[in-house]
Design a protein around this motif. Structure first.
Motif, mmCIF file in Angstrom:
data_model
loop_
_atom_site.group_PDB
_atom_site.id
_atom_site.type_symbol
_atom_site.label_atom_id
_atom_site.label_comp_id
_atom_site.label_asym_id
_atom_site.label_seq_id
_atom_site.Cartn_x
_atom_site.Cartn_y
_atom_site.Cartn_z
ATOM 1 N N PRO A 101 3.770 28.753 -37.420
ATOM 2 C CA PRO A 101 2.693 29.072 -38.365
ATOM 3 C C PRO A 101 1.463 29.591 -37.634
ATOM 4 O O PRO A 101 1.200 29.207 -36.491
ATOM 5 C CB PRO A 101 2.394 27.710 -39.030
ATOM 6 N N THR A 102 0.711 30.441 -38.303
ATOM 7 C CA THR A 102 -0.552 30.935 -37.743
ATOM 8 C C THR A 102 -1.608 29.842 -37.822
ATOM 9 O O THR A 102 -2.421 29.685 -36.901
ATOM 10 C CB THR A 102 -1.024 32.168 -38.558
ATOM 11 N N VAL A 103 -1.595 29.117 -38.937
ATOM 12 C CA VAL A 103 -2.574 28.045 -39.184
ATOM 13 C C VAL A 103 -1.851 26.847 -39.803
ATOM 14 O O VAL A 103 -0.941 27.024 -40.618
ATOM 15 C CB VAL A 103 -3.694 28.507 -40.167
ATOM 16 N N ILE A 104 -2.262 25.653 -39.395
ATOM 17 C CA ILE A 104 -1.836 24.421 -40.064
ATOM 18 C C ILE A 104 -3.113 23.780 -40.613
ATOM 19 O O ILE A 104 -4.069 23.564 -39.867
ATOM 20 C CB ILE A 104 -1.169 23.436 -39.072
ATOM 21 N N ALA A 120 -6.547 14.850 -32.020
ATOM 22 C CA ALA A 120 -5.201 15.076 -32.578
ATOM 23 C C ALA A 120 -5.028 16.541 -32.964
ATOM 24 O O ALA A 120 -3.986 17.154 -32.698
ATOM 25 C CB ALA A 120 -4.983 14.182 -33.792
ATOM 26 N N ALA A 121 -6.066 17.108 -33.561
ATOM 27 C CA ALA A 121 -6.001 18.519 -33.963
ATOM 28 C C ALA A 121 -5.872 19.421 -32.740
ATOM 29 O O ALA A 121 -5.083 20.377 -32.740
ATOM 30 C CB ALA A 121 -7.241 18.885 -34.774
ATOM 31 N N LYS A 122 -6.628 19.096 -31.696
ATOM 32 C CA LYS A 122 -6.557 19.923 -30.482
ATOM 33 C C LYS A 122 -5.165 19.841 -29.861
ATOM 34 O O LYS A 122 -4.593 20.856 -29.461
ATOM 35 C CB LYS A 122 -7.604 19.458 -29.463
ATOM 36 N N ALA A 158 0.121 22.261 -28.764
ATOM 37 C CA ALA A 158 1.584 22.140 -28.795
ATOM 38 C C ALA A 158 2.237 23.211 -29.668
ATOM 39 O O ALA A 158 3.358 23.647 -29.394
ATOM 40 C CB ALA A 158 1.972 20.754 -29.300
ATOM 41 N N SER A 159 1.540 23.637 -30.707
ATOM 42 C CA SER A 159 2.158 24.545 -31.689
ATOM 43 C C SER A 159 1.713 25.998 -31.542
ATOM 44 O O SER A 159 2.294 26.889 -32.133
ATOM 45 C CB SER A 159 1.800 24.090 -33.109
ATOM 46 N N SER A 160 0.626 26.217 -30.798
ATOM 47 C CA SER A 160 -0.035 27.532 -30.702
ATOM 48 C C SER A 160 -0.602 27.992 -32.042
ATOM 49 O O SER A 160 -0.870 29.188 -32.217
ATOM 50 C CB SER A 160 0.903 28.618 -30.152
ATOM 51 N N ALA A 161 -0.743 27.080 -32.986
ATOM 52 C CA ALA A 161 -1.373 27.422 -34.269
ATOM 53 C C ALA A 161 -2.853 27.044 -34.228
ATOM 54 O O ALA A 161 -3.261 26.170 -33.460
ATOM 55 C CB ALA A 161 -0.689 26.653 -35.402
ATOM 56 N N ILE A 162 -3.634 27.681 -35.074
ATOM 57 C CA ILE A 162 -4.974 27.183 -35.367
ATOM 58 C C ILE A 162 -4.773 25.942 -36.235
ATOM 59 O O ILE A 162 -3.954 25.970 -37.164
ATOM 60 C CB ILE A 162 -5.792 28.240 -36.166
ATOM 61 N N VAL A 163 -5.489 24.884 -35.941
ATOM 62 C CA VAL A 163 -5.361 23.661 -36.758
ATOM 63 C C VAL A 163 -6.694 23.374 -37.442
ATOM 64 O O VAL A 163 -7.748 23.390 -36.799
ATOM 65 C CB VAL A 163 -4.907 22.459 -35.896
ATOM 66 N N ASP A 186 -8.540 25.860 -31.971
ATOM 67 C CA ASP A 186 -7.390 26.588 -31.417
ATOM 68 C C ASP A 186 -6.820 25.829 -30.214
ATOM 69 O O ASP A 186 -6.011 26.366 -29.465
ATOM 70 C CB ASP A 186 -7.795 28.019 -31.019
ATOM 71 N N GLY A 187 -7.276 24.612 -30.032
ATOM 72 C CA GLY A 187 -6.821 23.811 -28.896
ATOM 73 C C GLY A 187 -7.870 23.756 -27.803
ATOM 74 O O GLY A 187 -7.849 22.860 -26.959
ATOM 75 N N GLN A 188 -8.807 24.699 -27.818
ATOM 76 C CA GLN A 188 -9.902 24.724 -26.840
ATOM 77 C C GLN A 188 -11.223 24.604 -27.591
ATOM 78 O O GLN A 188 -11.893 23.589 -27.529
ATOM 79 C CB GLN A 188 -9.878 26.044 -26.022
#
Ligand code: ADP
Ligand code: TZP
Ligand code: MG
Length: 273
Positions: A121-124, A157-159, A164-169, A180-182
């Protein structure tokens, strides 16, 4: 933290493009949310289509500009449709957004969400309880669709889910968290009464799909903008509402009528990283 004025301009640019381009958004969503989700997309300027038959996906999904998948009333045959549409969207380079409604409700639902995440997914977008559970791939105490956690307690958790997923959360709540993890931003728009209207979370996930459809290369900004615009419509709607039912109506009217001056002055997004 300081409100960044450039974010309002970006949100307005995306909303204007959405109104001009009217992207076609395929929604495979739960029975509860279909009406509010479709009306939210229409009010924002997008074109919703609630198509979920497995037989129709090869013909229809290639024409959609983005896909919204929501597991709220999941069943095995719908899961097959979701996987088929998600993998086709990814294969065709189309953005798609996952809403892991009540992911802790059952092992079936958790496994389904983890399998859908494998399809990139692009976004979760979920509430805090959903993102906390999904990030650990572990069943939380919440079995239902509502959150018992604060969004600010789900930042780590979101990061990690984003990494892990490469999705925007995105984690919705009093402050919507987007990462985006960062980098992490917080959206400070919205009113608490939105939680008293069923499917507002589902509707904002679909709005994210519409924003990402018009700027898929900048999914992080598009996600923050969508959450902010929806929250702002809620704030304006709340001035006229007398309770959840009238807020539902005024939310849609306010989203439809949002103007440049209001978006520029009231979009409230802050940097949290
Ligand atoms: N306490 C709050 N204050 C302001 N806005 C909120 C609050 N809680 C939720 N929202 C907004 O309500 C919408 C639905 O979010 P939420 O209730 O977290 O989703 P879900 O329905 O999936 O649990 C989002 O736009 C979110 O920003
Ligand atoms: C009540 C309910 N039951 C299954 S899906 C659903 C709607 C959930 O919507 P939201 O996550 O936006 O509150
Ligand atoms: Mg939800």
């Amino acid at each position: 933290m300081e409100r960044e004025t450039g974010r309002g301009q970006k949100a307005w640019k995306l909303l204007t493009e959405l109104r001009e381009r009217s992207p076609l958004i395929q929604c495979i969503t739960n029975f509860v949310s279909m009406d509010l989700m479709a009306n939210t997309l229409l009010a924002a300027g997008a074109s919703p289509a609630m198509l979920h038959s497995l037989q129709e996906i090869p013909d229809f999904t290639p024409h959609a500009h983005a896909l919204c998948i929501n597991v709220g009333t999941l069943s095995p045959d719908w899961l097959s449709s979701m996987k088929s549409a998600a993998s086709l969207a990814t294969q065709l380079g189309k953005p798609w957004v996952l809403d892991p409604v009540a992911v802790s409700a059952s092992d079936f639902r958790m496994k389904a969400c983890l399998e859908l995440i494998e399809l990139k997914p692009t976004v979760i977008r979920g509430n805090a309880s959903e993102i906390l559970a999904l990030s650990n791939a572990s069943m939380g105490p919440d079995k239902g669709v509502d959150s018992s956690h604060r969004s600010v307690d789900a930042v780590e958790a979101a990061k990690s889910l984003a990494q892990a997923s490469s999705a925007i959360v995105a984690v919705s709540g009093a402050v919507d968290i987007i990462t985006d993890g960062q980098q992490v931003v917080g959206v400070n728009n919205g009113v608490a009464m939105l939680q008293q209207i069923t499917a507002t979370g589902c509707a904002v996930t679909a709005l994210i799909a519409a924003f990402v459809a018009v700027d898929s290369l900048h999914a992080f900004e598009a996600t923050a903008s969508a959450l902010s615009i929806f929250g702002l419509a809620g704030e304006i709607g709340m001035d006229m509402a007398r309770g959840p039912a009238s807020l539902r109506m005024h939310l849609i009217d306010s989203l439809y009528g949002l103007d440049q001056a209001t978006v520029f002055s009231r979009v409230n997004i802050t940097n949290m990283s």
